[in-house]
Design an enzyme around this catalytic site. Sequence first.
Site, short mmCIF file in Angstrom:
data_model
loop_
_atom_site.label_atom_id
_atom_site.label_comp_id
_atom_site.label_asym_id
_atom_site.label_seq_id
_atom_site.Cartn_x
_atom_site.Cartn_y
_atom_site.Cartn_z
N ARG A 254 0.81 -1.22 0.00
CA ARG A 254 0.00 0.00 0.00
C ARG A 254 0.84 1.27 0.00
O ARG A 254 0.32 2.37 -0.17
CB ARG A 254 -0.91 0.01 1.24
CG ARG A 254 -2.12 -0.88 1.14
CD ARG A 254 -3.22 -0.31 0.28
NE ARG A 254 -3.75 0.93 0.82
CZ ARG A 254 -4.80 1.01 1.63
NH1 ARG A 254 -5.42 -0.11 2.01
NH2 ARG A 254 -5.23 2.18 2.06
N HIS B 179 16.73 -8.76 4.58
CA HIS B 179 17.40 -8.89 3.28
C HIS B 179 17.14 -7.63 2.47
O HIS B 179 16.01 -7.39 2.02
CB HIS B 179 16.84 -10.13 2.56
CG HIS B 179 17.47 -10.41 1.24
ND1 HIS B 179 17.14 -11.52 0.48
CD2 HIS B 179 18.42 -9.75 0.52
CE1 HIS B 179 17.84 -11.52 -0.64
NE2 HIS B 179 18.62 -10.45 -0.64
N HIS C 153 15.26 -21.29 5.78
CA HIS C 153 14.46 -21.25 4.55
C HIS C 153 13.38 -22.32 4.61
O HIS C 153 13.65 -23.51 4.60
CB HIS C 153 15.28 -21.44 3.27
CG HIS C 153 14.59 -20.86 2.06
ND1 HIS C 153 14.60 -19.51 1.78
CD2 HIS C 153 13.83 -21.43 1.10
CE1 HIS C 153 13.90 -19.28 0.68
NE2 HIS C 153 13.41 -20.43 0.25
N TYR D 205 9.15 -16.09 6.75
CA TYR D 205 7.86 -16.11 6.06
C TYR D 205 6.78 -16.83 6.86
O TYR D 205 5.68 -16.31 7.05
CB TYR D 205 8.04 -16.77 4.69
CG TYR D 205 6.79 -16.78 3.84
CD1 TYR D 205 6.37 -15.63 3.17
CD2 TYR D 205 6.02 -17.93 3.73
CE1 TYR D 205 5.22 -15.64 2.39
CE2 TYR D 205 4.87 -17.94 2.95
CZ TYR D 205 4.48 -16.79 2.29
OH TYR D 205 3.33 -16.81 1.54
N GLU E 36 21.16 -9.72 5.27
CA GLU E 36 21.24 -10.56 4.08
C GLU E 36 21.40 -9.69 2.85
O GLU E 36 20.71 -8.67 2.71
CB GLU E 36 19.98 -11.42 3.94
CG GLU E 36 19.87 -12.54 4.94
CD GLU E 36 18.73 -13.48 4.64
OE1 GLU E 36 18.72 -14.58 5.21
OE2 GLU E 36 17.84 -13.12 3.82
#
EC number: 2.6.99.2
Length: 256
Positions: A23, A48, A199, A222, A75
Site C-alpha cells: 500500500r 534482506h 528457509h 515467512y 542478508e
Amino acid sequence: MSSSQSLRLGVNVDHVATIRNARGGDRPDVVRIALAAIAAGADGITAHLREDRRHIRDSDMARLKAEIEKPLNFEMAATAEMQGIALATQPHAVCLVPERREELTTEGGLDAAGQYNALAPFIAKLNDAGIRVSLFIAADPRQIEAAAKLRAPVIEIHTGGWCDAVVEGDSGKADAEWRRIVEGAALARSVGLEVHAGHGLDYATAETIAALPEITELNIGYFMMGEALLVGIAETVRTMRAAMDRGRATLKTRTA
C-alpha cells in the site's frame, strides 16, 4: 561461538515490509515488529536488502541497526553497492545470498565454489571491518569446503528443499534432503565452521532440525509472519521458541 547445547532464533522481518509496500507508506512498521519479536524472545533480527528493494528499504536497515539491541543479520547479494551499505551500517553479521530479480524468494544456495575468486576479496573486506560473514549455501560438500577456504566463519544451510518435501508429503525426497543436511552440518563443524540453517522452516521442521547438535542458529521469517497475522508476533515467537526447545531437549537426553 555458542556451545552445541544452545540454539538461537533469528526472526526475518522481510515480509512485514512486503505488506507495508503493498500500500505504500510506513505501516506496518518493520522496526516495531522487530522490537516486539525481540521482547518475546528472538535472539536476533534478519533482513534482506535486495537490489530491487522489493521489501526492505535502506532506511529499514539503518533504523534496525540503530534501534534494536540484539544482533542484526544483513542478508545481501555480493555486490559492490551492498558491500558499501554493509560497511556503512556495520551490522553484527552479513549473510551472502544469491539473487535473481525474477525470483519470488531466494531459490537456491550461493555458489561459493564457482564464485571463489570473486568472493575471496569481498569476504576479506567484510572480515577486516569486523563484520561476521555467513554464506547461504546448500548442504553440499563442495560448497562447504569452499566456504571454509574463503574464511567465512559461518554458513547457513539452505533447508528449503527439505521443508518443501515435508510439506508436500514426499517422504523419499524429504529423507534424502534430510540426510544431506545432517551430513553437511557434520562436515561444516569438522572444518571449523559455525552452522546456521534457514528457509521454509515451520514449527515442525524447526523442532526436528533443532535436534542437530551442530546447528547454533535458525533464521525464520515467512512462516512466522503468516502465523503472526493469526495470533500476533509475540505468541508466534514464543511458540517457535518452544518448538526449538523441544527439539534441543532430545539432544540433551541423548547426551545425558
